[in-house]
Design a protein around this motif. Structure first.
Motif, PDB file in Angstrom:
ATOM      1  N   GLY A 105      23.162  57.353  23.505  1.00 36.02           N
ATOM      2  CA  GLY A 105      24.578  57.685  23.923  1.00 36.02           C
ATOM      3  C   GLY A 105      25.016  57.184  25.319  1.00 36.02           C
ATOM      4  O   GLY A 105      25.997  56.570  25.139  1.00 36.02           O
ATOM      5  N   LEU A 106      24.277  57.150  26.274  1.00 39.22           N
ATOM      6  CA  LEU A 106      24.503  56.664  27.382  1.00 39.22           C
ATOM      7  C   LEU A 106      24.472  54.992  27.289  1.00 39.22           C
ATOM      8  O   LEU A 106      25.882  54.621  28.052  1.00 39.22           O
ATOM      9  N   PHE A 107      23.851  54.609  26.859  1.00 35.89           N
ATOM     10  CA  PHE A 107      23.804  53.190  26.616  1.00 35.89           C
ATOM     11  C   PHE A 107      25.076  52.716  25.897  1.00 35.89           C
ATOM     12  O   PHE A 107      25.675  51.646  26.188  1.00 35.89           O
ATOM     13  N   ILE A 108      25.446  53.352  24.703  1.00 40.59           N
ATOM     14  CA  ILE A 108      26.603  53.119  23.891  1.00 40.59           C
ATOM     15  C   ILE A 108      27.853  53.231  24.966  1.00 40.59           C
ATOM     16  O   ILE A 108      28.728  52.503  24.912  1.00 40.59           O
ATOM     17  N   TRP A 109      27.950  54.374  25.696  1.00 43.79           N
ATOM     18  CA  TRP A 109      28.993  54.629  26.445  1.00 43.79           C
ATOM     19  C   TRP A 109      28.942  53.522  27.641  1.00 43.79           C
ATOM     20  O   TRP A 109      30.340  52.984  27.986  1.00 43.79           O
ATOM     21  N   LEU A 110      28.106  53.198  28.133  1.00 49.17           N
ATOM     22  CA  LEU A 110      28.190  52.049  29.064  1.00 49.17           C
ATOM     23  C   LEU A 110      28.424  50.905  28.554  1.00 49.17           C
ATOM     24  O   LEU A 110      29.356  50.132  29.193  1.00 49.17           O
ATOM     25  N   LYS A 111      28.056  50.453  27.305  1.00 50.55           N
ATOM     26  CA  LYS A 111      28.400  49.241  26.996  1.00 50.55           C
ATOM     27  C   LYS A 111      29.888  49.250  26.546  1.00 50.55           C
ATOM     28  O   LYS A 111      30.562  48.194  27.003  1.00 50.55           O
ATOM     29  N   ASN A 112      30.221  50.278  26.079  1.00 46.78           N
ATOM     30  CA  ASN A 112      31.839  50.608  25.825  1.00 46.78           C
ATOM     31  C   ASN A 112      32.709  50.367  27.179  1.00 46.78           C
ATOM     32  O   ASN A 112      33.791  49.524  27.212  1.00 46.78           O
ATOM     33  N   ASP A 113      32.321  50.973  28.315  1.00 50.08           N
ATOM     34  CA  ASP A 113      32.904  50.912  29.530  1.00 50.08           C
ATOM     35  C   ASP A 113      32.940  49.557  29.929  1.00 50.08           C
ATOM     36  O   ASP A 113      33.815  49.063  30.561  1.00 50.08           O
ATOM     37  N   GLN A 114      31.682  48.800  29.810  1.00 51.10           N
ATOM     38  CA  GLN A 114      31.451  47.470  30.331  1.00 51.10           C
ATOM     39  C   GLN A 114      32.536  46.533  29.523  1.00 51.10           C
ATOM     40  O   GLN A 114      33.203  45.631  30.230  1.00 51.10           O
ATOM     41  N   LYS A 115      32.714  46.921  28.407  1.00 50.36           N
ATOM     42  CA  LYS A 115      33.714  45.901  27.504  1.00 50.36           C
ATOM     43  C   LYS A 115      34.897  46.150  27.823  1.00 50.36           C
ATOM     44  O   LYS A 115      35.827  45.275  28.129  1.00 50.36           O
ATOM     45  N   MET A 116      35.433  47.490  28.078  1.00 47.89           N
ATOM     46  CA  MET A 116      36.759  47.758  28.572  1.00 47.89           C
ATOM     47  C   MET A 116      37.235  47.037  30.078  1.00 47.89           C
ATOM     48  O   MET A 116      38.097  46.657  30.099  1.00 47.89           O
ATOM     49  N   SER A 117      36.012  47.226  30.952  1.00 47.96           N
ATOM     50  CA  SER A 117      36.156  46.516  32.231  1.00 47.96           C
ATOM     51  C   SER A 117      36.426  45.139  31.989  1.00 47.96           C
ATOM     52  O   SER A 117      37.111  44.296  32.578  1.00 47.96           O
ATOM     53  N   ASN A 118      35.764  44.261  31.186  1.00 46.14           N
ATOM     54  CA  ASN A 118      35.708  42.914  30.970  1.00 46.14           C
ATOM     55  C   ASN A 118      36.998  42.612  30.540  1.00 46.14           C
ATOM     56  O   ASN A 118      37.394  41.454  30.590  1.00 46.14           O
ATOM     57  N   ASP A 119      37.485  43.569  29.257  1.00 44.55           N
ATOM     58  CA  ASP A 119      38.858  43.187  28.811  1.00 44.55           C
ATOM     59  C   ASP A 119      39.942  43.143  29.800  1.00 44.55           C
ATOM     60  O   ASP A 119      40.802  42.502  30.044  1.00 44.55           O
ATOM     61  N   LEU A 120      39.888  44.217  30.832  1.00 41.29           N
ATOM     62  CA  LEU A 120      40.862  44.393  31.801  1.00 41.29           C
ATOM     63  C   LEU A 120      40.721  43.093  32.866  1.00 41.29           C
ATOM     64  O   LEU A 120      41.737  42.640  33.288  1.00 41.29           O
ATOM     65  N   HIS A 121      39.744  42.719  33.353  1.00 38.28           N
ATOM     66  CA  HIS A 121      39.408  41.792  33.976  1.00 38.28           C
ATOM     67  C   HIS A 121      39.909  40.246  33.439  1.00 38.28           C
ATOM     68  O   HIS A 121      40.595  39.414  34.124  1.00 38.28           O
ATOM     69  N   GLU A 122      39.591  40.021  32.187  1.00 41.29           N
ATOM     70  CA  GLU A 122      39.988  39.119  31.329  1.00 41.29           C
ATOM     71  C   GLU A 122      41.589  38.748  31.311  1.00 41.29           C
ATOM     72  O   GLU A 122      42.286  37.830  31.495  1.00 41.29           O
ATOM     73  N   ALA A 123      42.271  40.042  31.195  1.00 41.45           N
ATOM     74  CA  ALA A 123      43.682  40.068  31.280  1.00 41.45           C
ATOM     75  C   ALA A 123      44.261  39.873  32.403  1.00 41.45           C
ATOM     76  O   ALA A 123      45.389  39.059  32.796  1.00 41.45           O
ATOM     77  N   GLU A 124      43.566  40.446  33.470  1.00 38.41           N
ATOM     78  CA  GLU A 124      44.014  40.023  34.872  1.00 38.41           C
ATOM     79  C   GLU A 124      43.888  38.567  35.241  1.00 38.41           C
ATOM     80  O   GLU A 124      44.782  37.877  35.771  1.00 38.41           O
ATOM     81  N   LEU A 125      42.793  38.110  34.612  1.00 39.90           N
ATOM     82  CA  LEU A 125      42.624  36.369  34.899  1.00 39.90           C
ATOM     83  C   LEU A 125      43.574  35.697  34.160  1.00 39.90           C
ATOM     84  O   LEU A 125      44.204  34.679  34.908  1.00 39.90           O
ATOM     85  N   GLN A 126      44.039  36.367  33.090  1.00 41.05           N
ATOM     86  CA  GLN A 126      45.105  35.360  32.483  1.00 41.05           C
ATOM     87  C   GLN A 126      46.391  35.495  33.045  1.00 41.05           C
ATOM     88  O   GLN A 126      47.054  34.316  33.328  1.00 41.05           O
ATOM     89  N   HIS A 127      46.511  36.724  33.526  1.00 40.39           N
ATOM     90  CA  HIS A 127      47.775  36.841  34.392  1.00 40.39           C
ATOM     91  C   HIS A 127      47.874  36.142  35.666  1.00 40.39           C
ATOM     92  O   HIS A 127      48.933  35.414  35.924  1.00 40.39           O
ATOM     93  N   THR A 128      46.811  36.035  36.173  1.00 39.30           N
ATOM     94  CA  THR A 128      46.577  34.884  37.431  1.00 39.30           C
ATOM     95  C   THR A 128      46.851  33.433  36.945  1.00 39.30           C
ATOM     96  O   THR A 128      47.664  32.795  37.736  1.00 39.30           O
ATOM     97  N   HIS A 129      46.227  33.183  35.747  1.00 34.44           N
ATOM     98  CA  HIS A 129      46.320  31.570  35.474  1.00 34.44           C
ATOM     99  C   HIS A 129      47.909  31.584  35.274  1.00 34.44           C
ATOM    100  O   HIS A 129      48.330  30.307  35.535  1.00 34.44           O
ATOM    101  N   GLN A 130      48.581  32.359  34.464  1.00 28.63           N
ATOM    102  CA  GLN A 130      49.945  32.099  34.308  1.00 28.63           C
ATOM    103  C   GLN A 130      50.746  32.092  35.559  1.00 28.63           C
ATOM    104  O   GLN A 130      51.546  31.145  35.537  1.00 28.63           O
ATOM    105  N   GLY A 131      50.444  32.986  36.188  1.00 29.54           N
ATOM    106  CA  GLY A 131      51.162  33.048  37.767  1.00 29.54           C
ATOM    107  C   GLY A 131      51.148  31.501  38.640  1.00 29.54           C
ATOM    108  O   GLY A 131      52.024  31.066  38.920  1.00 29.54           O
ATOM    109  N   MET A 132      49.804  31.070  38.454  1.00 25.67           N
ATOM    110  CA  MET A 132      49.468  29.912  39.159  1.00 25.67           C
ATOM    111  C   MET A 132      50.268  28.670  38.514  1.00 25.67           C
ATOM    112  O   MET A 132      50.585  27.767  39.201  1.00 25.67           O
ATOM    113  N   ASN A 133      50.192  28.632  37.224  1.00 28.55           N
ATOM    114  CA  ASN A 133      50.723  27.673  36.402  1.00 28.55           C
ATOM    115  C   ASN A 133      52.438  27.707  36.661  1.00 28.55           C
ATOM    116  O   ASN A 133      52.943  26.630  36.735  1.00 28.55           O
TER     117      ASN A 133
END
Length: 104
Positions: free
Chosen positions: A14-42
């Motif tokens: 359960g802890l492994f699954i919860w950490l995996k989901n938390d990491q996936k959510m963090s990665n998605d947030l970082h990816e969205a922030e990175l896309q916004h940064t790219h859009q701003g730079m462009n």
């Protein structure tokens, strides 16, 4: 003992699954922030390129105006230079044929 092992295994899974989901959510947030940064730079890059193009156009226009003004001034100077001997002749002629003011 086996019940404790099973409970610890389920908690670990359960802890492994919860950490995996938390990491996936963090990665998605970082990816969205990175896309916004790219859009701003462009957008910033496009604005800067537009500024450069606009500045180059203004510089070219000012250079054209400078050439036109310099040619206009050159023509005026040539006109004055051509008429200068006549002006000098007229002034010298008046001086030569003038009567002296102090008659003694």
């Amino acid at each position: 003992m086996s019940v404790i092992g099973i409970v610890l295994g389920v908690i670990a899974i359960g802890l492994f699954i919860w950490l995996k989901n938390d990491q996936k959510m963090s990665n998605d947030l970082h990816e969205a922030e990175l896309q916004h940064t790219h859009q701003g730079m462009n957008a910033l890059m496009k604005d800067f390129n537009n500024y450069q193009v606009e500045t180059n156009r203004k510089i070219a226009e000012l250079e054209k105006q400078l050439v036109v003004k310099s040619k206009e001034n050159e023509r005026k100077i040539m006109k004055i230079t051509e008429s200068l001997p006549n002006i000098i002749r007229n002034v010298v002629g008046h001086i030569e044929f003038a009567r002296p003011l102090d008659k003694k």
